[in-house]
Design an enzyme around this catalytic site. Structure first.
Site, PDB file in Angstrom:
ATOM      1  CG  HIS A 211      39.409  46.542  30.267  1.00  0.00           C
ATOM      2  ND1 HIS A 211      40.115  45.429  30.809  1.00  0.00           N
ATOM      3  CD2 HIS A 211      38.231  46.594  30.997  1.00  0.00           C
ATOM      4  CE1 HIS A 211      39.388  44.791  31.820  1.00  0.00           C
ATOM      5  NE2 HIS A 211      38.224  45.710  31.920  1.00  0.00           N
ATOM      6  CG  ASP A 244      43.198  44.180  30.641  1.00  0.00           C
ATOM      7  OD1 ASP A 244      43.362  45.491  30.348  1.00  0.00           O
ATOM      8  OD2 ASP A 244      42.240  43.769  30.944  1.00  0.00           O
ATOM      9  CB  SER A 326      37.459  45.415  35.012  1.00  0.00           C
ATOM     10  OG  SER A 326      36.548  44.532  34.134  1.00  0.00           O
TER      11      SER A 326
END
Length: 483
Positions: A211, A244, A326
């Site tokens: 992402h 992911d 992230s």
């Protein structure tokens, strides 16, 4: 318990992650209206959409579409850690990991569920955390906080003269920071955000979250900046929506790259110290500490649109993780990478008028053992490979196990003829309660556990049929690609 991508609030997730079949259910939208039948989920396909945190479908009258991606999870939060675009390490918005692509899942209307023995179901809807808007806010706050006048008292000895022994947080951070990067990704239209990554090998490959770089996959711009200020253009080598995980490669990579040492996430214990590195709210090279507060936490996360989702059996940490973390490394006390920070459980309102939530001490990381396998496959072929059982399972909020549906995705067979589940003797209506020694309380939990394995692995399935418990051996199949 609901979680969200870093920065977004997430509604309660189903008690168990959507079970994968050959492909996660894409037809059943997450957050189906109450009253609609739960959708079937494909464990072999990408996970149903739940909330990514930068950390995280139901059955309708018919089984979910076996195509990827699966249907969006109910009311999933959006990515919040990677930036203004809504991407983030701990905040994918409504997607959830499941039993593995190839297991179709059906998702019911969300509701509070309790696990066996009265325990609250473990499936979380986590929020992904990225940078972007959050980065700008973080910079502004930091600048304003430093602008006021102050009176200081100086020590006779500067911090630089203090000896820091190996194993201290300062020593670990000093060794790891030079091998981490702040990633800026933008689509051709200029939309994007900020995240983190770390050096995987000397050839210039950087591992991060899918992402974080998703906006730059098709014709966008991608760059990676090291703590010393050196910035490199980069390109996406491969990305895995369901896991992911993504791998990018630096253009004109320097010859002195030092890959971070990868640890063994299977050996991690609750209570172990953790160190997270990232760019929360755009503040690059930030180090935070905590402990492993739980293992094997079923988490479903997505990009917040409900169309893309991921599933994981995550490491849970209380190290502060926020939008921008992230893709960054979660380290142990020796500086070994044990996970990739991906999502967070957060409050619904981040304050400061941004609507982007922050850390409340519940962060989620993809175990490095799984991420390493995925990264190696992406470098080798450019495509992800998912383990699957070849059966559609219900995503209904239940604590009794993962039930194989009576109908598969899009009217297909609920158990693939000749597939792993079929060969193992599983049939529609069977309720899977264990995968090896791991208790399965729902379809989503099954999906997440399946994806911790590799195709070809042999597992023991415990299931109930007609009120009686049975066990069978099953060899996991494979599914290539996210679609």
């Amino acid at each position: 318990m609901s979680t969200e991508n870093e920065g977004t609030a997430v509604p309660p997730a189903p008690s168990a992650p959507p079970p994968p079949a050959d492909a996660p259910a894409a037809s059943a939208p997450q957050g189906a209206h109450p009253g609609s039948a739960p959708a079937a989920a494909d464990p072999y396909g990408p996970p149903a959409a739940q909330a990514h945190p930068d950390a995280g479908a139901g059955e309708s009258s018919s089984a979910p579409d076996p195509s990827w991606p699966p249907p969006p999870p109910p009311s999933t939060p959006a990515y919040g850690g990677d930036g203004g675009a809504g991407h983030g390490a701990a905040g994918h918005g409504g997607g959830g990991w499941g039993a593995g692509w190839g297991t179709t899942h059906q998702q019911p209307a969300p509701k509070n569920g309790r696990g066996r023995g009265g325990l609250v179901a473990a499936v979380l809807v986590a929020a992904l955390v990225a940078g972007g808007l959050g980065g700008g806010l973080g910079y502004t706050l930091a600048r304003e906080n430093d602008s006021g006048g102050s009176t200081t008292v100086s020590s006779s000895t500067s911090g630089g003269n203090v000896k820091r022994d190996p194993g201290t947080v300062a020593a670990v951070a000093a060794a790891a920071l030079p091998s981490t990067v702040t990633i800026e990704a933008a689509s051709s239209s200029g939309e994007g955000g900020t995240g983190t990554g770390f050096v995987f090998d000397k050839q210039g490959h950087i591992v991060t979250n899918n992402h974080v770089v998703a906006d730059a996959v098709d014709g966008g711009n991608l760059s990676a900046t090291f703590p010393n200020g050196k910035k490199y253009e980069a390109e996406v080598v491969g990305n895995a929506q369901g896991y992911d995980v993504a791998v990018i490669k630096l253009k004109n990579a320097p010859s002195d790259l030092k890959p971070l040492t990868l640890g063994n996430s299977d050996d991690v214990a609750v209570g172990d110290s953790t160190i997270a590195i990232g760019a929360p709210f755009g503040l690059s090279n930030t180090v935070t500490t905590g402990i492993i507060s739980a293992k094997n936490r079923p988490v479903a996360s997505s990009d917040g649109t409900g169309s893309k989702a991921s599933y994981m059996s995550a490491l849970q940490t209380d190290a502060s993780i926020n939008p921008g973390n992230s893709g960054g490394p979660l380290l142990d006390a020796q500086g070994n990478v044990i996970g990739i920070n991906s999502a967070i459980q957060s409050t619904s309102n981040g304050g400061f008028g941004t609507g982007q939530a922050g850390s409340i001490g519940l962060g989620f990381a993809i175990p490095i053992n799984q991420a390493k396998y995925v990264a190696q496959e992406l470098i080798r072929t450019g495509k992800p490979v998912y383990a699957k059982i070849g059966a559609s399972v219900s995503l209904e909020d239940t604590t009794n196990g993962a039930k194989i549906t009576e109908q598969g995705v899009g009217g297909t067979e609920p158990v693939d003829p000749g597939g792993p589940a079929d060969k193992a003797g599983l049939k529609p209506g069977d309720v899977i309660t264990k995968l090896d020694d791991r208790v399965i309380d729902s379809g989503p939990t099954l999906i997440g556990e399946i994806w911790t394995h590799k195709p070809g692995d042999e597992v023991t399935i415990t299931y109930e049929r007609g009120g009686k418990e049975h066990t069978t051996e099953l060899t996991l199949g494979s599914r290539v690609g996210d679609s």
